[in-house]
Design an enzyme around this catalytic site. Structure first.
Site, PDB file in Angstrom:
ATOM      1  N   ASP A   1      21.221 -22.948   7.879  1.00 23.62           N
ATOM      2  CA  ASP A   1      22.496 -22.357   8.317  1.00 23.62           C
ATOM      3  C   ASP A   1      23.634 -23.370   8.226  1.00 23.62           C
ATOM      4  OD1 ASP A   1      21.110 -20.061   8.824  1.00 23.62           O
ATOM      5  OD2 ASP A   1      20.983 -20.374  11.001  1.00 23.62           O
TER       6      ASP A   1
ATOM      7  N   GLU B   1      -1.714  -6.006 -11.531  1.00 23.72           N
ATOM      8  CA  GLU B   1      -0.713  -6.393 -10.544  1.00 23.72           C
ATOM      9  C   GLU B   1      -0.579  -5.281  -9.509  1.00 23.72           C
ATOM     10  OE1 GLU B   1       3.042  -5.810 -13.433  1.00 23.72           O
ATOM     11  OE2 GLU B   1       1.533  -7.256 -14.074  1.00 23.72           O
TER      12      GLU B   1
ATOM     13  N   LYS C   1       0.990  -2.345  -7.344  1.00 24.05           N
ATOM     14  CA  LYS C   1       2.059  -1.378  -7.566  1.00 24.05           C
ATOM     15  C   LYS C   1       2.729  -1.170  -6.227  1.00 24.05           C
ATOM     16  CE  LYS C   1       3.058   3.094  -9.661  1.00 24.05           C
ATOM     17  NZ  LYS C   1       4.100   3.464  -8.726  1.00 24.05           N
TER      18      LYS C   1
ATOM     19  N   ASP D   1       5.627   0.231  -3.713  1.00 26.39           N
ATOM     20  CA  ASP D   1       6.376   1.469  -3.626  1.00 26.39           C
ATOM     21  C   ASP D   1       7.814   1.156  -3.249  1.00 26.39           C
ATOM     22  OD1 ASP D   1       6.535   4.086  -3.952  1.00 26.39           O
ATOM     23  OD2 ASP D   1       5.556   4.656  -2.080  1.00 26.39           O
TER      24      ASP D   1
ATOM     25  N   TYR E   1      10.260  -7.903  -6.571  1.00 24.98           N
ATOM     26  CA  TYR E   1       9.384  -8.688  -7.436  1.00 24.98           C
ATOM     27  C   TYR E   1       9.493  -8.159  -8.849  1.00 24.98           C
ATOM     28  CZ  TYR E   1       5.545  -5.364  -7.986  1.00 24.98           C
ATOM     29  OH  TYR E   1       4.787  -4.301  -8.325  1.00 24.98           O
TER      30      TYR E   1
ATOM     31  N   LYS F   1      -2.258  -3.376 -17.202  1.00 23.56           N
ATOM     32  CA  LYS F   1      -1.501  -3.412 -18.463  1.00 23.56           C
ATOM     33  C   LYS F   1      -2.288  -4.161 -19.526  1.00 23.56           C
ATOM     34  CE  LYS F   1       2.860  -3.565 -15.978  1.00 23.56           C
ATOM     35  NZ  LYS F   1       3.904  -4.422 -15.388  1.00 23.56           N
TER      36      LYS F   1
ATOM     37  N   LYS G   1      -3.900   4.561  -8.842  1.00 26.95           N
ATOM     38  CA  LYS G   1      -3.351   4.764  -7.508  1.00 26.95           C
ATOM     39  C   LYS G   1      -4.418   4.630  -6.414  1.00 26.95           C
ATOM     40  CE  LYS G   1       0.437   6.313  -6.952  1.00 26.95           C
ATOM     41  NZ  LYS G   1       1.302   7.417  -7.361  1.00 26.95           N
TER      42      LYS G   1
ATOM     43  N   CYS H   1      -7.787  20.754  34.057  1.00 25.31           N
ATOM     44  CA  CYS H   1      -8.622  20.020  33.101  1.00 25.31           C
ATOM     45  C   CYS H   1      -9.386  21.000  32.212  1.00 25.31           C
ATOM     46  CB  CYS H   1      -9.594  19.134  33.871  1.00 25.31           C
ATOM     47  SG  CYS H   1     -10.838  18.357  32.838  1.00 25.31           S
TER      48      CYS H   1
ATOM     49  N   CYS I   1     -13.285  20.655  33.185  1.00 23.41           N
ATOM     50  CA  CYS I   1     -13.875  21.037  34.478  1.00 23.41           C
ATOM     51  C   CYS I   1     -12.977  21.919  35.325  1.00 23.41           C
ATOM     52  CB  CYS I   1     -14.260  19.784  35.265  1.00 23.41           C
ATOM     53  SG  CYS I   1     -12.862  18.945  36.022  1.00 23.41           S
TER      54      CYS I   1
ATOM     55  N   CYS J   1      -7.154  14.136  34.681  1.00 22.06           N
ATOM     56  CA  CYS J   1      -7.915  15.093  35.475  1.00 22.06           C
ATOM     57  C   CYS J   1      -8.208  14.438  36.812  1.00 22.06           C
ATOM     58  CB  CYS J   1      -9.224  15.407  34.741  1.00 22.06           C
ATOM     59  SG  CYS J   1     -10.471  16.161  35.794  1.00 22.06           S
TER      60      CYS J   1
ATOM     61  N   CYS K   1     -16.098  16.068  37.128  1.00 21.65           N
ATOM     62  CA  CYS K   1     -15.787  16.409  35.740  1.00 21.65           C
ATOM     63  C   CYS K   1     -16.854  15.880  34.774  1.00 21.65           C
ATOM     64  CB  CYS K   1     -14.427  15.819  35.381  1.00 21.65           C
ATOM     65  SG  CYS K   1     -13.921  16.215  33.703  1.00 21.65           S
TER      66      CYS K   1
HETATM   67  S1  IVH Z   1       5.420  -1.231 -15.102  1.00 22.21           S
HETATM   68  C1  IVH Z   1       6.664   0.441 -18.919  1.00 22.21           C
HETATM   69  N1  IVH Z   1       4.504  -2.566 -13.064  1.00 22.21           N
HETATM   70  O1  IVH Z   1       6.058   2.244 -10.636  1.00 22.21           O
HETATM   71  C2  IVH Z   1       6.070   0.151 -17.619  1.00 22.21           C
HETATM   72  N2  IVH Z   1       5.757  -0.612 -12.665  1.00 22.21           N
HETATM   73  O2  IVH Z   1       5.200   4.904 -11.395  1.00 22.21           O
HETATM   74  C3  IVH Z   1       6.873   0.612 -16.490  1.00 22.21           C
HETATM   75  N3  IVH Z   1       6.101  -0.097 -10.282  1.00 22.21           N
HETATM   76  O3  IVH Z   1       8.887   3.021 -12.510  1.00 22.21           O
HETATM   77  C4  IVH Z   1       6.522   0.128 -15.170  1.00 22.21           C
HETATM   78  N4  IVH Z   1       5.015  -1.820  -9.499  1.00 22.21           N
HETATM   79  O4  IVH Z   1       9.141   1.520 -10.441  1.00 22.21           O
HETATM   80  C5  IVH Z   1       5.195  -1.505 -13.479  1.00 22.21           C
HETATM   81  N5  IVH Z   1       3.655  -3.857 -11.330  1.00 22.21           N
HETATM   82  C6  IVH Z   1       4.359  -2.799 -11.744  1.00 22.21           C
HETATM   83  C7  IVH Z   1       4.946  -1.893 -10.841  1.00 22.21           C
HETATM   84  C8  IVH Z   1       5.637  -0.802 -11.343  1.00 22.21           C
HETATM   85  C9  IVH Z   1       5.705  -0.755  -9.187  1.00 22.21           C
HETATM   86  C10 IVH Z   1       6.868   1.158 -10.270  1.00 22.21           C
HETATM   87  C11 IVH Z   1       8.024   1.195 -11.228  1.00 22.21           C
HETATM   88  C12 IVH Z   1       7.728   2.334 -12.163  1.00 22.21           C
HETATM   89  C13 IVH Z   1       6.830   3.159 -11.331  1.00 22.21           C
HETATM   90  C14 IVH Z   1       5.964   4.062 -12.202  1.00 22.21           C
END
Ligand code: IVH
Length: 683
Positions: A39, A115, A117, A119, A225, A292, A316, A410, A413, A428, A434
């Site tokens: 800071d 990697e 995924k 949300d 990320y 991938k 998923k 209750c 009972c 109760c 009971c």
């Molecule tokens: S690759 C061409 N890698 O998931 C490849 N997507 O359901 C496109 N997402 O639109 C995406 N983690 O918003 C990739 N490690 C990851 C991801 C990821 C989250 C999301 C991304 C994409 C959606 C598809």
């Protein structure tokens, strides 16, 4: 004003230093200096820039606090479309994906990269000559929105890339998300401010990023990320995705720590399993893993269909939240008598299992969430935890839904249900009777400090109850030798010993017996105090709350519990059976009651005016506490209690300097006197 060289150099140094610490803190999660030190650096840079505005650069860390609000978001055309992903939900679908990939490539085995995924919200981040120049949302994949001002506030994102071997134009693709802890803190803050909370971290991330005022975004705990590339020009990238990820890390871009090179599809399936097992323990919400093809030349051969690449797939996890109908709410009674509402649901597959019941915690929670029978609801099942109802979908509510009511009796009972003031849990009151509380009540009854029935342990209680031999404590005293030896692991000797112990326990003092009844929050000390105060069981059973409150250490909660317990006819029946010579045969040793406390002894009161209760009643009450109640005021009067429209007595009291109380003042005096009296008695 020209800027002195020292100031220019200092600003440069501060920017580098702060950027370095941002990276340590937000990307590596390895802070090297205390927050206060950070800071201080930030403040120094802000001061310098305020004094010499020319020193402000677009990539200065001070610019992360958020620029001026926008009118709207400008449109951004993606030069390389932002694709979506195909989903897989089973190993079989993944094996299918692998087979298709291998056939197209004509190879026996493929190297993948796995990697998490996350949300959140996909973004494209454009760096030119190493500096962040634009950030855009995915939009429809072709056109998105310019959210540069907002994305700049995300500390995990470098405004300038490190090292120098980056392509002149580098578009990084990544996901903006909100970590679980930040989400919880944000929602707590929103709730405290009386504002609407976010349903999940994804909505919170999306809502925060799409703010027209970047200063709001700056205060939201967003992170990011990076997982891919868009347009690349004026430079080379490595030949594989995994190596690019290494580069990203070197350039200071945040990449998932949990990323991994996977040799063949079996490794990918295993990766999915391992990540699923870690799901709960990670700092962010993960809805699956992305697998991938690692080599870019292979990715190019595979190409894409419509909106998704053929070289990647999202495997998923089972959804943790689903929607279904709330069919009914039933009340379960726990072994301590607590009533818990259980939601009966139209069965739904959530969190990897079929769910048809969920907890609603307690009645307060139901009211707070405004859940009604017949509603569509969000059901959440995360990991191994009990499924719960998150909230109703109000937009889908139809006429005819029914409010949930706490039952008066209750469901097991039929005893009365009470919910003490200020408590969320309803219980109760039929503790002795009971069936839901049977085992617990018997265990306590037999325990050493209670009736001290040697040999009657938890296992035996279970057996006796399960065999239907014992329903309430009085049944213990009617057990026969034949019944006992018929039980598992019970020999003749043990049976004889138990019968002897039962016989011994029949002679019992009142305090122990009161404790053995298992009245909520009546421990040994309170049981002793009750026994000393009242002397007989009958007197305890008949005492009203006011009388109970005079017992040392008995407060409103315990008084309420004692009263509710003895008011319940079922409990009284069991007690009668215990004391019946033909059934329980308990021989209670009772004592003389302690003389009723007289905390007002020696004080004289005069009542005047209209009081909230009949004057005779107040008089009787004062007398019971030892006071004298006189009809005329004199020098000997200690207090005049004056109601509405007081007469001449009030004037007289004032002329004599006698203390005058209103009714509230009288209540306070009574409470004080009782407390002082008890303290003296107990000293
Ligand atoms: S690759 C061409 N890698 O998931 C490849 N997507 O359901 C496109 N997402 O639109 C995406 N983690 O918003 C990739 N490690 C990851 C991801 C990821 C989250 C999301 C991304 C994409 C959606 C598809």
């Amino acid at each position: 004003m020209s800027v002195p060289d020292e100031a220019r150099e200092r600003a440069l140094w501060l920017r580098r230093e702060i950027t370095h610490h941002d990276y340590q803190y937000y990307v590596l999660a390895e802070p090297q200096i205390p927050d206060a030190e950070y800071d201080r650096l930030m403040r120094e840079l802000q001061d310098l820039e305020a004094r010499y505005p020319e020193l402000v650069t677009p990539d200065s860390p001070t610019q992360r606090v958020g620029a001026e609000p926008l009118e709207g978001f400008a449109e951004v055309r993606h030069r390389v479309p932002m694709l979506s992903l195909e989903n897989a939900f089973s190993d079989a679908e993944m094996l299918d994906f692998d087979r298709r990939v291998r056939e197209r490539l004509g190879v026996a085995r493929v190297a993948y990269h796995g990697e998490p995924k996350l949300d959140g919200l996909a973004v494209g981040l454009r760096y030119e000559a190493g500096a962040l120049v634009q950030a855009a949302t995915r939009g429809d994949g072709q056109r998105g929105e310019d959210v540069t001002a907002n994305v700049r506030t995300i500390r995990a994102l470098p405004l300038r890339l490190r090292a120098g071997d980056w392509p002149r134009v580098l578009e990084v693709r990544g996901e903006v998300y909100m970590p679980k802890a930040g989400f919880a803190a944000l929602n707590a803050r929103m709730r405290a401010e009386g504002r609407k909370t976010f349903a999940n971290p994804r909505n919170a991330a999306a809502g925060s990023l799409r703010q027209l005022d970047p200063r709001i975004t700056a205060r939201r705990p967003l992170s990011l990320y990076c997982y891919g590339i868009g347009e690349v020009a004026g430079g080379e990238l490595p030949a594989t995705h995994s190596e690019t990820m290494e580069r990203f890390a070197r350039w200071g871009l945040p990449v998932a720590r949990e990323r991994q090179r996977l040799d063949g599809i079996e490794a990918a399936l295993d990766y999915h399993r391992r990540m699923l097992a870690r799901r709960e323990s990670l700092a962010y919400d993960m809805d699956g893993v992305v697998v991938k093809v690692d080599r870019y030349d292979q990715q190019r051969i595979l190409g894409h269909v419509a909106r998704a690449p053929r070289w990647a797939i999202a495997y998923k996890f089972p959804a943790e939240e689903e929607i279904t109908r709330l069919l009914d709410v039933e009340w379960q009674v726990g072994r301590t008598g607590a009533l818990t509402p259980v939601a009966r649901l139209e069965p739904v597959f959530v969190g990897g299992a079929m769910v048809s019941n969920a907890t609603l915690h307690n009645i307060e929670e139901i009211r707070r969430k405004d859940v009604r029978i017949g509603d569509w609801v969000y059901v959440r099942r995360a990991g191994e935890v009990i499924p719960e109802i998150v909230r109703p979908i109000l937009e889908r509510r139809v006429p005819g839904v029914r409010a949930v009511e706490l039952p008066a009796r209750c469901p097991v009972c039929g005893s009365r249900v009470v919910r003490p003031e200020g408590e969320v849990i309803a219980r109760c009151t039929g503790g002795l009777y009971c069936p839901a509380q049977r085992k617990q009540a018997l265990r306590h009854f037999a325990s050493r400090r209670a009736m001290d029935i040697e040999g009657l342990g938890d296992k035996l209680v279970d057996q006796l109850v399960d065999a239907g031999l014992v329903k309430d404590p009085s049944d213990l005293y009617r057990l026969t030798r034949e019944q006992l030896v018929g039980l598992e692991r019970m020999g003749g000797k043990s049976a004889d010993n138990l019968l002897a112990a039962l016989e011994r326990s029949r002679d019992v003092g009142l305090a122990r017996f009161l404790y053995a009844l298992g009245i909520r929050e009546v421990g040994e000390a309170t049981a002793r105090a009750l026994a000393a105060e009242f002397g007989t069981l009958e007197a305890v059973m008949e005492a009203d709350e006011e009388r109970l409150l005079q017992v040392p250490d008995v407060g409103p909660v315990v008084a309420g519990n004692v009263r509710a317990f003895f008011q319940e006819p079922h409990n009284r029946e069991v007690i009668a059976r215990l004391l019946d010579p033909a059934i329980g045969g308990i021989r209670l040793r009772e004592g003389a009651p302690r003389p009723p406390p007289q905390p007002l002894k020696g004080r004289t009161f005069v009542l005047t005016g209209t009081l909230s209760r009949p004057r005779e009643e107040i008089k009787a009450r004062l007398q019971a506490l030892g006071a004298r109640v006189s009809s005329s005021v004199s020098r000997k009067t200690d207090y005049v209690v004056a109601g509405a429209d007081p007469g001449s007595k009030l004037a007289k009291a004032e002329s004599l300097g006698v203390a005058v109380l209103d009714e509230a003042g009288l209540q306070a005096l009574l409470a004080d006197a009782t407390r002082e009296f008890n303290q003296r008695e107990n000293a």
